[in-house]
Motif scaffolding. Sequence first.
Motif, PDB file in Angstrom:
ATOM      1  N   TRP A 148      54.137   1.849  15.457  1.00  0.00           N
ATOM      2  CA  TRP A 148      54.996   0.872  15.022  1.00  0.00           C
ATOM      3  C   TRP A 148      55.191  -0.301  15.975  1.00  0.00           C
ATOM      4  O   TRP A 148      54.660  -0.072  17.158  1.00  0.00           O
ATOM      5  N   PHE A 151      59.669  -3.300  19.569  1.00  0.00           N
ATOM      6  CA  PHE A 151      60.485  -4.292  19.353  1.00  0.00           C
ATOM      7  C   PHE A 151      61.344  -4.523  20.730  1.00  0.00           C
ATOM      8  O   PHE A 151      62.039  -5.498  20.627  1.00  0.00           O
TER       9      PHE A 151
ATOM     10  N   LEU B  69      65.273  -0.341  11.059  1.00  0.00           N
ATOM     11  CA  LEU B  69      63.912  -0.782  11.412  1.00  0.00           C
ATOM     12  C   LEU B  69      63.733  -0.364  12.931  1.00  0.00           C
ATOM     13  O   LEU B  69      62.608   0.136  13.182  1.00  0.00           O
ATOM     14  N   THR B  70      64.509  -1.013  13.764  1.00  0.00           N
ATOM     15  CA  THR B  70      64.260  -0.972  15.086  1.00  0.00           C
ATOM     16  C   THR B  70      64.582   0.491  15.588  1.00  0.00           C
ATOM     17  O   THR B  70      63.679   1.059  16.264  1.00  0.00           O
ATOM     18  N   THR B  73      62.231   3.210  13.847  1.00  0.00           N
ATOM     19  CA  THR B  73      60.794   3.312  14.445  1.00  0.00           C
ATOM     20  C   THR B  73      60.404   3.753  15.740  1.00  0.00           C
ATOM     21  O   THR B  73      59.477   4.374  15.975  1.00  0.00           O
ATOM     22  N   ALA B  74      61.462   3.381  16.569  1.00  0.00           N
ATOM     23  CA  ALA B  74      61.450   3.767  17.949  1.00  0.00           C
ATOM     24  C   ALA B  74      61.516   5.116  18.107  1.00  0.00           C
ATOM     25  O   ALA B  74      60.847   5.947  18.924  1.00  0.00           O
ATOM     26  N   TYR B  77      58.263   6.806  16.818  1.00  0.00           N
ATOM     27  CA  TYR B  77      57.143   6.547  17.647  1.00  0.00           C
ATOM     28  C   TYR B  77      57.615   6.217  18.941  1.00  0.00           C
ATOM     29  O   TYR B  77      57.909   5.179  19.559  1.00  0.00           O
ATOM     30  N   LEU B  87      65.920   3.834  22.642  1.00  0.00           N
ATOM     31  CA  LEU B  87      66.746   3.052  21.714  1.00  0.00           C
ATOM     32  C   LEU B  87      67.284   1.803  22.726  1.00  0.00           C
ATOM     33  O   LEU B  87      68.474   1.940  23.360  1.00  0.00           O
ATOM     34  N   TYR B  92      66.875  -4.908  20.813  1.00  0.00           N
ATOM     35  CA  TYR B  92      66.720  -4.959  19.424  1.00  0.00           C
ATOM     36  C   TYR B  92      67.736  -5.907  18.758  1.00  0.00           C
ATOM     37  O   TYR B  92      67.600  -6.204  17.450  1.00  0.00           O
ATOM     38  N   VAL B  94      67.893  -8.980  19.163  1.00  0.00           N
ATOM     39  CA  VAL B  94      67.187 -10.283  18.586  1.00  0.00           C
ATOM     40  C   VAL B  94      67.170  -9.974  17.241  1.00  0.00           C
ATOM     41  O   VAL B  94      67.095 -10.841  16.376  1.00  0.00           O
ATOM     42  N   ILE B  95      66.263  -8.943  16.952  1.00  0.00           N
ATOM     43  CA  ILE B  95      65.739  -8.603  15.516  1.00  0.00           C
ATOM     44  C   ILE B  95      66.919  -8.613  14.523  1.00  0.00           C
ATOM     45  O   ILE B  95      66.730  -8.996  13.518  1.00  0.00           O
ATOM     46  N   GLU B  98      68.357 -12.117  13.781  1.00  0.00           N
ATOM     47  CA  GLU B  98      67.318 -12.723  12.861  1.00  0.00           C
ATOM     48  C   GLU B  98      67.306 -12.226  11.335  1.00  0.00           C
ATOM     49  O   GLU B  98      67.299 -13.035  10.559  1.00  0.00           O
ATOM     50  N   MET B  99      67.293 -10.951  11.526  1.00  0.00           N
ATOM     51  CA  MET B  99      67.226 -10.356   9.970  1.00  0.00           C
ATOM     52  C   MET B  99      68.771 -10.566   9.025  1.00  0.00           C
ATOM     53  O   MET B  99      68.577 -10.881   8.025  1.00  0.00           O
TER      54      MET B  99
END
Lengths: 449, 166
Positions: A148, A151, B69-70, B73-74, B77, B87, B92, B94-95, B98-99
Motif C-alpha cells: 500500500w 500515506f 483507507l489510511t 492499509t497501514a 501493511y 497509525l 493522514y 491531509v488525505i 482532501e477526500m
Amino acid sequence: MATAEIEVPREELPSLADANRDISRPISTPYKRYWLLLGICAALIAAAGVAWTIQIRDGMGRTGINNPVNWGVYIVTFVFWVGIAHSGTLISAVLYLVRSGWRTTINRTAEAMTIFAVMTAGLFPLIHLGRVWYFYYLVPYPSTRLLWPNFRSPLVWDMFAIGTYFTISLVFWYLGLIPDLAVLRDKFTGIKKKLYGAFSLGWTGSVRDWAHYRRLYLYLAGIATPLVLSVHSVVSWDFAMGVVPGWHSTIFAPYFVAGAIFSGIAMVITITIPLRWAFGLEKYITKYHFDNMSKLLLFTSLIVGYAYGMEYFLAWFSADPIEIESFRWRGTGFYAGPFWIMVFCNVVVPMSLWFRRTRNSLKALFVISIFVNIGMWYERFVIIVTSLAHEFDPSAWQVYTPSLTELTIMVGSFAWFFFWFLLFAKTLPVISIAEVKEHLAHEHEHGGH
Amino acid sequence: MSGILAQFDTLGATKTAIERLRAEGHVDLDVYSPFPAQELEEALGIVSSPVRRWALIGGITGFATAVSLTGLTAIAYPLVTQGKPILSWPAYFVIMFEMTILFTGLFGFLGVLHHARKPGRLSAQYRTNFSVDGYGVYVPAAAGAEQSGVESLVRDAGAVEVEVGV
C-alpha cells in the motif's frame, strides 16, 4: 455593483441578447493566424515528446539531475504550473464568496487556465519519475503484492491534493458551463447543435434547476476555498517536511500560497489582455477588472517580498551556521543570477503598480505580468536548486545546470498549456454568459446595485 | 399536456406573474429564466435545495473513506517509516481533508443531476429564447373558465406572448 464601475453609460450597456452574440461570436471558423499559433504549439509539444522519448530510452542521464541536486527543472516547472493553477479557483471561489462582482467576466478564463495548468503540472512528476510506467505505485489499490502507498509521505499527499484540486476545479468549471452550452446549442445547427446539446445535458433554465445549480455553486465555492489554500500548502510540504536547509521552514505553506496567487493572477493578466483584444470583448472585460487584478498582484507581491525577507531573517535569527550559509550562498553564490532575477521581477517591478497610471495602462500591465511569470519560475528554481546544491556537507556541494532535454520539455509544457487554451478559446465561451446576463439584467431593471 | 405558456421580457413582470398566479392557487408552475435569479426562486417559494443533503452525505462518506483507507492499509501493511507510529493520524489528516472535499463536490454534482433530471430531453414548454433574454411561466393543465382567467392574468402582468394548449 455601480454602473460607473464598468465604465459604460447605462444606455450603452449591452442587452442580454448582445451578451449572447458578443461572447459566442469567437466560436466560429478560425483565421489562419489561429491555425499558425496552434501549429507552433503542436510543433513544440512534438519536440518535447521527442525529448521525453529519448529520456525514457536512455535514462535520467539525459538530464542534468544528479546527486545532490535530484530535483531540477522538472520539479521547478511542476511547482510553477501548480502555482499558475491557483488564481482560477481563487477568482471563482473566493471572490464569489465575498461577493466581488468584478470576477464575473474573468472567472471562466481563469478556471480554464486552472484546469490546463494542472494538466500541465501533472505531467512533470511522471516525466521526473524516469521509469514512468511505475507511476501506479502511488495509487492505493489492492495489489497482489499486498503493498500500500505510504500515506505519511508528502508525495502521496500531493497526489491526493492535486487530484482533488483538478477534479473539483473541473466540476466547478463544467457546472458553470452547462447554461452557456445550452446557449450555444440553441444558437447552432447540425453537428455543433448535437455536440453542445449533449454536453448541456438538456438544460432549459428552469428556475427549480437554477436553485439546485446555485446551491451547488455556492458549496463548490465554499469547499474550493480551503482547497485552494491546501493545494499549494501540500506542495510546499514536499519541501518543508525535509530537513534540507532552505526548505525546512514553517512559513513555507503561506509563502507558497501567496506566491501561487501572485503568479496565477499574473498569468490571467498575460492571457486576458490579448484575448480581450482578439475577441473584441472590451465592453465586458474593462479597465476596472484590470485595475482590480493589478491591486491583487501588488498585494501578493508585497507578501512574497515579505516572505523573501523573512526567510533571511529566520536564517539569521536561528543562529544555525548551516542555515545561514545556505542563505548567504543563495544570494551571492553560483545561483546569485537567478536569485536577483527573482527579486527584481517579483518585488521591484510590481512596485510600479502603486501608480494608477501603470494600472490603467494595459501595455505596462502586460509587460509587468510577463516579468512576474519569469520571476516566479525563477523563485521555484532558487528554492529547489540552491537548497539542494548547498546542503550540510561541504564535500557534497555540487551545482546543477539543466540539460537540453529538460529545457525542451519545459518549453514544450508552455506550448501544451497554450495549445489547450487556444482550443478552449475557439470552442467554449471565454466569459460566463449566464453571469454576465445576471449582472446586466439587474443593471437594466434597477439601474445598478 | 394542455397548459398555458406565458413569455415575459423582464424579470419584474415575470416575478409579478408568478406571485399573482400563486395567489390564485396555481402553485405547480414551471418557470424559465436565462440566468440564475434569486427573485424568481423566492417568488416560487423555493427556499433550499436537497443538494445540500447530497453534499453533506458526500463529505461524511469521503472522510470515512479516507479514515479507513489510511488506517486500514497501514494496519494491513505495517511498515514503520520516518520513525512515525503505524497509525500516524496527523499525517493522514491531509488525505482525510482532501477526500472530504472531493466527495462533497462529486456527490453534490450527482445531486444536481438527480434533482434537475439531467441529462434529459428538452421539455415541450421550452423555447429557445429562454437561453437568450426571455422568461417563461408555464401553468399546467388549466382548462375552461380557469384557462381564460390565467390568460388574462398573465397578460395583465405584462406577458409579451401567451400560448394556450402547450
